[in-house]
Design a protein around this motif. Structure first.
Motif, PDB file in Angstrom:
ATOM      1  N   ASP A  20       5.605   8.600   1.326  1.00  0.00           N
ATOM      2  CA  ASP A  20       5.368   7.166   1.117  1.00  0.00           C
ATOM      3  C   ASP A  20       4.005   6.774   1.679  1.00  0.00           C
ATOM      4  O   ASP A  20       3.795   6.778   2.895  1.00  0.00           O
ATOM      5  CB  ASP A  20       6.469   6.335   1.767  1.00  0.00           C
ATOM      6  CG  ASP A  20       6.403   4.867   1.381  1.00  0.00           C
ATOM      7  OD1 ASP A  20       5.634   4.523   0.462  1.00  0.00           O
ATOM      8  OD2 ASP A  20       7.109   4.058   2.008  1.00  0.00           O
ATOM      9  N   LEU A  21       3.085   6.418   0.805  1.00  0.00           N
ATOM     10  CA  LEU A  21       1.765   5.974   1.247  1.00  0.00           C
ATOM     11  C   LEU A  21       1.842   4.658   2.010  1.00  0.00           C
ATOM     12  O   LEU A  21       1.011   4.388   2.874  1.00  0.00           O
ATOM     13  CB  LEU A  21       0.835   5.825   0.041  1.00  0.00           C
ATOM     14  CG  LEU A  21       0.396   7.128  -0.634  1.00  0.00           C
ATOM     15  CD1 LEU A  21      -0.345   6.832  -1.936  1.00  0.00           C
ATOM     16  CD2 LEU A  21      -0.486   7.943   0.306  1.00  0.00           C
ATOM     17  N   MET A  22       2.841   3.831   1.686  1.00  0.00           N
ATOM     18  CA  MET A  22       3.008   2.565   2.416  1.00  0.00           C
ATOM     19  C   MET A  22       3.237   2.842   3.901  1.00  0.00           C
ATOM     20  O   MET A  22       2.622   2.224   4.772  1.00  0.00           O
ATOM     21  CB  MET A  22       4.187   1.772   1.849  1.00  0.00           C
ATOM     22  CG  MET A  22       3.991   1.303   0.437  1.00  0.00           C
ATOM     23  SD  MET A  22       2.662   0.089   0.283  1.00  0.00           S
ATOM     24  CE  MET A  22       2.807  -0.292  -1.462  1.00  0.00           C
ATOM     25  N   GLU A  23       4.127   3.775   4.197  1.00  0.00           N
ATOM     26  CA  GLU A  23       4.413   4.111   5.585  1.00  0.00           C
ATOM     27  C   GLU A  23       3.175   4.667   6.272  1.00  0.00           C
ATOM     28  O   GLU A  23       2.903   4.353   7.441  1.00  0.00           O
ATOM     29  CB  GLU A  23       5.552   5.129   5.651  1.00  0.00           C
ATOM     30  CG  GLU A  23       5.840   5.678   7.039  1.00  0.00           C
ATOM     31  CD  GLU A  23       6.550   4.701   7.967  1.00  0.00           C
ATOM     32  OE1 GLU A  23       6.745   5.036   9.146  1.00  0.00           O
ATOM     33  OE2 GLU A  23       6.908   3.597   7.496  1.00  0.00           O
ATOM     34  N   GLU A  24       2.408   5.496   5.573  1.00  0.00           N
ATOM     35  CA  GLU A  24       1.182   6.050   6.158  1.00  0.00           C
ATOM     36  C   GLU A  24       0.203   4.934   6.506  1.00  0.00           C
ATOM     37  O   GLU A  24      -0.427   4.950   7.573  1.00  0.00           O
ATOM     38  CB  GLU A  24       0.536   7.041   5.185  1.00  0.00           C
ATOM     39  CG  GLU A  24       1.393   8.253   4.866  1.00  0.00           C
ATOM     40  CD  GLU A  24       1.664   9.100   6.089  1.00  0.00           C
ATOM     41  OE1 GLU A  24       0.759   9.270   6.927  1.00  0.00           O
ATOM     42  OE2 GLU A  24       2.809   9.599   6.216  1.00  0.00           O
ATOM     43  N   MET A  25       0.052   3.945   5.619  1.00  0.00           N
ATOM     44  CA  MET A  25      -0.845   2.816   5.907  1.00  0.00           C
ATOM     45  C   MET A  25      -0.319   1.965   7.052  1.00  0.00           C
ATOM     46  O   MET A  25      -1.092   1.472   7.877  1.00  0.00           O
ATOM     47  CB  MET A  25      -1.051   1.970   4.645  1.00  0.00           C
ATOM     48  CG  MET A  25      -1.938   2.628   3.607  1.00  0.00           C
ATOM     49  SD  MET A  25      -2.395   1.505   2.258  1.00  0.00           S
ATOM     50  CE  MET A  25      -0.846   1.442   1.351  1.00  0.00           C
TER      51      MET A  25
END
Length: 384
Positions: A343-348
């Motif tokens: 999940d790129l959202m979690e990374e951001m």
């Protein structure tokens, strides 16, 4: 109850090469519905393995570089068997990693989408949504003579201050005593104003110690009187009010009436913040869209990140410089291959918090992701 300090504690549980299982599971309010919880949890955990790029097997679910430990899976199932009936009506967040000595089961104060994620650290942005939507708050209950100030933290309600002012009483006007009765009535009004000012002073002192939203309950005239007496700083924390007989309110009833007021206040703040960022208010820099926000997060430019509360966007993180991207292939910055992230959202979210930024989860968002920036960032793309 948990708060931001607990989220930060979980963020510290990170070890490269380890696999942390994060599971968000909704527990039915009806006790009969708990019979299928183990099967639902098992399905979600299997989906976490699939999302991480592997397939589960009888030895605990392994793939190259990522695995669900059998002990972690059993710890979740054992906790459900022991406490599932106590968690009815809540989403429960599980975090398990035997290698890190980690196991947490957190009943959340609000319902969140179910999901399971397998990464090198706890998947925490749904926890941020729960803390954001169910904040601690104060309630002031007042009439012309009595006042109570209460603190609400989750299901716990505590009276932190009381105020009582008894003034002269009068049965009414009339006859030879009309003028004296009028003077007494004026005195009662003045005492009421003084009483509201004293209550407002209590709230002002409480706000100086810790900022949190304020709800006022009571009769309409008492709510208005207390609002007029509030200093500017305390008035900024006013979230709303409810009408009720102050003398008939128990602590449980106060929480029941104040809860929806806080819910509407939180939703209103979410909308206003999203509108402010999307409109590009004067003097504020913003990024809208996945590519623009990935670039901003990678350069530490995000002051506040706005993420929708549903869906996940898989992507890649460069093994060399750590740059995030939505496409497979060599990193455009350093040419190093990337590793998949669920999940790129979690990374951001994690990178924004690492850079002392803030994160707000938006319901019914009309954008994929957005951010208010500290400084300009050159980025490609950025469409909604």
């Amino acid at each position: 109850m948990f708060g931001y300090a607990d989220v930060e504690k979980l963020r510290c549980a990170c070890a490269p090469g380890s696999a942390v299982l994060s599971l968000y599971l909704a527990v039915p309010l009806d006790p009969a519905g708990t019979r299928g919880l183990a099967a639902t949890a098992a399905e979600l955990m299997a989906s976490a393995v699939g999302l991480a790029g592997g397939t589960e097997n009888d030895q605990g679910g392994e793939r190259e570089g990522t695995r669900i430990q059998a002990a972690d899976r059993e710890a979740v199932l054992d906790a459900l068997a022991a406490y599932g009936r106590d968690w009815g009506g809540h989403t429960v967040a599980f975090f398990a990693c035997r290698e890190l000595g980690l196991f947490e089961a957190l009943p959340l104060p609000c319902l969140l989408p179910e999901r399971a994620v397998l990464t090198s650290r706890p998947y925490i942005w749904p926890l941020l949504a729960a803390v954001q939507r169910c904040p601690d708050y104060r309630v002031a209950i007042a009439d012309r003579e009595h006042a109570r100030v209460l603190s609400v933290c989750g299901s716990q309600v505590e009276t932190i201050a009381t105020q009582v002012d008894r003034g002269p009483r009068c049965s009414g006007f009339g006859g030879w005593h009309g003028l004296e009765a009028h003077r007494i009535q004026r005195r009662i009004i003045e005492l009421g104003r003084h009483h509201y000012r004293d209550t407002a002073l209590i709230l002002e002192r409480a706000a100086a110690d810790e900022h949190m939203p304020l709800v006022i309950g009571g009769h309409q005239d008492s709510i208005a009187g207390l609002l007029r007496a509030l200093p500017a700083a305390a008035r900024e924390e006013f979230a709303g009010s409810f009408h009720a007989d102050p003398h008939a309110l128990t602590e449980a009833r106060i929480r029941q009436l104040a809860g929806p007021v806080i819910g509407r206040w939180v939703a209103r703040r979410e909308r206003e913040l999203a509108e402010e960022v999307l409109a590009g208010s004067p003097g504020r820099l913003a990024a809208v869209g996945l590519q623009a926000c990935l670039a901003a997060a990678g350069q530490g430019a995000v002051d506040r990140l706005l993420v929708p509360d549903d869906g996940m966007i898989p992507g890649f993180a460069c093994n060399g410089c750590g740059a995030l991207s939505g496409g497979r292939g060599e990193c455009p910055r350093c040419g190093t291959a990337g590793r998949p992230v669920p999940d790129l959202m979690e990374e951001m979210v994690q990178r924004t918090l690492d850079d002392d930024g803030r994160v707000t989860v938006i319901r019914d968002a009309q954008f994929s992701v957005a951010a208010r920036l500290r400084f300009p960032v050159a980025a490609e793309g950025g469409g909604r």
